[in-house]
Design a protein around this motif. Structure first.
Motif, mmCIF file in Angstrom:
data_model
loop_
_atom_site.group_PDB
_atom_site.id
_atom_site.type_symbol
_atom_site.label_atom_id
_atom_site.label_comp_id
_atom_site.label_asym_id
_atom_site.label_seq_id
_atom_site.Cartn_x
_atom_site.Cartn_y
_atom_site.Cartn_z
ATOM 1 N N GLN A 58 0.661 -1.314 0.055
ATOM 2 C CA GLN A 58 -0.080 0.119 0.137
ATOM 3 C C GLN A 58 0.744 1.441 0.002
ATOM 4 O O GLN A 58 0.143 2.118 -0.344
ATOM 5 N N PHE A 59 2.036 1.230 0.522
ATOM 6 C CA PHE A 59 2.773 2.277 0.732
ATOM 7 C C PHE A 59 3.037 3.363 -0.668
ATOM 8 O O PHE A 59 2.901 4.376 -0.529
ATOM 9 N N ARG A 60 3.366 2.660 -1.701
ATOM 10 C CA ARG A 60 3.806 3.359 -3.055
ATOM 11 C C ARG A 60 2.413 4.118 -3.529
ATOM 12 O O ARG A 60 2.540 5.155 -3.611
ATOM 13 N N PRO A 61 1.330 3.364 -3.707
ATOM 14 C CA PRO A 61 0.330 4.123 -4.176
ATOM 15 C C PRO A 61 -0.346 5.230 -3.149
ATOM 16 O O PRO A 61 -0.739 6.232 -3.869
ATOM 17 N N LEU A 62 -0.048 4.962 -2.171
ATOM 18 C CA LEU A 62 -0.446 5.998 -1.070
ATOM 19 C C LEU A 62 0.572 7.190 -0.903
ATOM 20 O O LEU A 62 -0.115 8.321 -0.790
ATOM 21 N N ASP A 79 -11.454 -2.859 -10.735
ATOM 22 C CA ASP A 79 -11.673 -1.697 -11.690
ATOM 23 C C ASP A 79 -13.033 -1.840 -12.289
ATOM 24 O O ASP A 79 -13.255 -2.795 -13.247
ATOM 25 N N PRO A 80 -13.893 -1.099 -12.270
ATOM 26 C CA PRO A 80 -15.002 -1.364 -12.823
ATOM 27 C C PRO A 80 -15.173 -1.054 -14.328
ATOM 28 O O PRO A 80 -15.990 -1.486 -15.259
ATOM 29 N N ARG A 136 4.374 8.849 -6.787
ATOM 30 C CA ARG A 136 3.248 9.415 -7.691
ATOM 31 C C ARG A 136 2.011 8.825 -6.443
ATOM 32 O O ARG A 136 0.878 8.925 -7.103
ATOM 33 N N GLY A 137 1.971 9.083 -5.247
ATOM 34 C CA GLY A 137 1.211 8.793 -4.444
ATOM 35 C C GLY A 137 0.154 9.841 -3.977
ATOM 36 O O GLY A 137 0.414 10.797 -4.734
ATOM 37 N N ALA A 187 -1.875 1.159 -9.977
ATOM 38 C CA ALA A 187 -1.260 0.871 -8.458
ATOM 39 C C ALA A 187 -2.402 1.645 -7.677
ATOM 40 O O ALA A 187 -2.740 0.935 -6.496
ATOM 41 N N THR A 188 -3.057 2.767 -8.110
ATOM 42 C CA THR A 188 -4.152 3.193 -7.268
ATOM 43 C C THR A 188 -5.276 2.099 -7.219
ATOM 44 O O THR A 188 -6.077 1.774 -6.336
ATOM 45 N N LEU A 189 -5.608 1.591 -8.453
ATOM 46 C CA LEU A 189 -6.971 0.688 -8.663
ATOM 47 C C LEU A 189 -6.621 -0.624 -7.846
ATOM 48 O O LEU A 189 -7.617 -1.134 -7.446
ATOM 49 N N ALA A 190 -5.301 -0.844 -7.686
ATOM 50 C CA ALA A 190 -5.030 -2.245 -6.925
ATOM 51 C C ALA A 190 -5.529 -1.908 -5.381
ATOM 52 O O ALA A 190 -5.482 -2.748 -4.710
#
Length: 477
Positions: free
Chosen positions: A34-38, A426-427, A42-43, A418-421
């Motif tokens: 979780q750290f990198r997308p948050l 992902d709809p 580019r978090g 990364a964020t969608l993960a």
């Protein structure tokens, strides 16, 4: 050094070392996932930007000299390996300095993460894990008896944790004083689990008994931790049982599990042996090295001095909840739910591929927080879904959350993988939405009849709009 070693607490040390390490293992897995997308380059709240703004005020962290997403991965994997080694008992089989160095490394690496984690790491159980890991470094190895002063410091930690939580409730909200808190709590807690719906629908008189039992456990039982055995062991077991009840009724990351582990510091080997024949057999210990005695006594003295601030906080009518009084997150103040939310609101994020924001809206589902009314609430604890918790605070109106939420909408419009993960799925199957929006819904649990007829766990209705439809161009403009 017979006065120094607590011969009769080998079970306590066994549980403390392996249990705390297991929680560190979960925490570092969360860092990797979780750290990198948050918080990455580019978090949603990039660490480089944070460090440029606050500088040394961030506190001790390896990222002050250099931040990169690759370094975060290294920190995460080193933490996982070190924690796993303690869980299987490798460092404990050597001399006392081996587990000491391993736990200090775990503490230092996670301190580096927490001090740059901003709102995503602004939880009391982060400091609790750091303090527990630091103390565990001085429990010694299987070669020596556990130091009595370190065990006392663990009892003091459990006392602050439980007694502080009890005081903040009594001081903080009338529903704790009139015993009606659980009329609301199971429904409005940050992240309900599969059993929370059933706990909510227990008879109201039983809810009052639960709250009263909580007050006894948190305001009276902690004092018994310092009494002679077997009273102290019984007190520790009471804390374990009541925390287990909380594990069954909600998802509070590793707070309850770690508290159960820490409460085992009060368990004496002979009490365990009487309850579980064959368990609790004392190990043969060698003499405690003088250097180890000196180190432990120095650390004990430092922590005793630092304990002045949390002790004063407990006595203060303006008690702080989950406060750190130093940059090292040692000897902190703890507590939870000093006030209880009466109504549940959720932010529902939606996107559409339509060229105009008039239709075709599809809801983004999060991994843990309530979304679709028919979805069974998941069990995620002791894992911590940081984005989902942030969404709960956002629904409460926390202004600290708005900066990252705007960045979240931008990443969704970009179709950032990364964020969608971080979400349940992902709809749009990799396609970028043209518009996104955020609506505010009121949620309540379904009744027994509604659940039977519709299969719904929740009933919801819209109460407003948080963010009107926005496109990528409008966000960047």
């Amino acid at each position: 050094m017979d006065w120094f070693g607590a011969t009769g607490y080998d079970v306590a040390r066994f549980v403390l070392q392996r249990g705390i390490a297991a929680v560190y293992l979960v925490a570092f897995v969360a860092v990797l996932r979780q750290f990198r997308p948050l918080l990455g380059e580019r978090g949603l709240l990039p660490v480089p930007r944070f460090l440029a703004r606050v500088g040394p005020r961030a506190g001790p962290t390896v990222f002050r000299w250099r931040y990169s997403d690759r370094l975060v991965v290294v920190v995460g994997w080193v933490g996982v390996v070190l924690a796993a080694s303690v869980v299987v008992g490798l460092p404990q089989s050597g001399p006392p300095w081996v587990p000491m160095l391993v736990f200090l490394a775990l503490y230092g690496l996670y301190l580096s993460v927490v001090n740059v984690g901003q709102v995503f790491y602004g939880f009391g159980w982060e400091s609790l894990l750091l303090e527990a890991g630091f103390l565990a470094a001085f429990l010694g190895s299987d070669e020596v008896a556990p130091p009595i002063t370190v065990l006392v410091l663990f009892w003091w930690l459990v006392f602050r944790l439980e007694f502080g939580a009890g005081l903040i409730k009594i001081r903080g909200d009338v529903v704790w004083r009139d015993l009606t808190a659980l009329y609301y709590h199971h429904e409005t807690q940050p992240m309900p689990n599969p059993a929370s719906w059933f706990f909510h629908h227990l008879p109201r008189p039983l809810h009052k008994v639960e709250v009263l039992a909580n007050h006894v456990t948190q305001l009276l039982v902690p004092f018994l931790l310092f009494l002679p055995q077997p009273v102290a062991s019984v007190a520790g077991l009471v804390v374990v049982v009541t925390q287990g009840w909380l594990v069954l009724s909600g998802n509070f990351a590793w707070l309850n599990v770690l508290t159960m582990v820490l409460a085992c510091a009060a368990l004496a080997d002979d009490v365990v042996a009487r309850a579980l024949p064959g368990a609790g057999q004392a190990d043969a210990h060698g003499p405690t090295p003088v250097w180890f005695v000196v180190v432990v006594l120095v650390v004990t003295a430092v922590l005793v001095v630092l304990s002045y601030w949390p002790a004063r906080n407990l006595l203060s009518p303006h008690q702080k909840m989950n406060a750190s009084f130093n940059r090292w997150h040692l000897a902190g103040a703890y507590g939870a739910f000093g006030s209880i939310t009466r109504r549940r609101h959720e932010i529902v994020v939606e996107g559409t591929r339509s060229s105009s924001p008039d239709g075709g809206w599809v809801e983004y589902e999060f991994r843990g927080k309530p979304g679709r009314t028919t979805r069974t609430p998941p069990q995620v604890a002791p894992y911590h879904l940081r984005l989902d918790w942030g969404m709960w605070f956002l629904a409460l109106g926390s202004s600290a959350q708005y900066g990252w939420f705007s960045a979240l909408l931008e990443r969704l419009l970009e179709g950032d993988r990364a964020t969608l993960a971080l979400l349940r799925g992902d709809p749009f199957d990799g396609e970028r939405p043209v518009w996104v929006r955020a609506r505010v819904f009121r949620y309540r649990y379904s009744t027994w009849d509604e659940r039977r007829r519709t299969g719904q766990w929740w009933v919801r209705w819209e109460e407003g709009e948080l963010v009107a439809p926005v496109s990528l161009a409008s966000l960047r403009g």
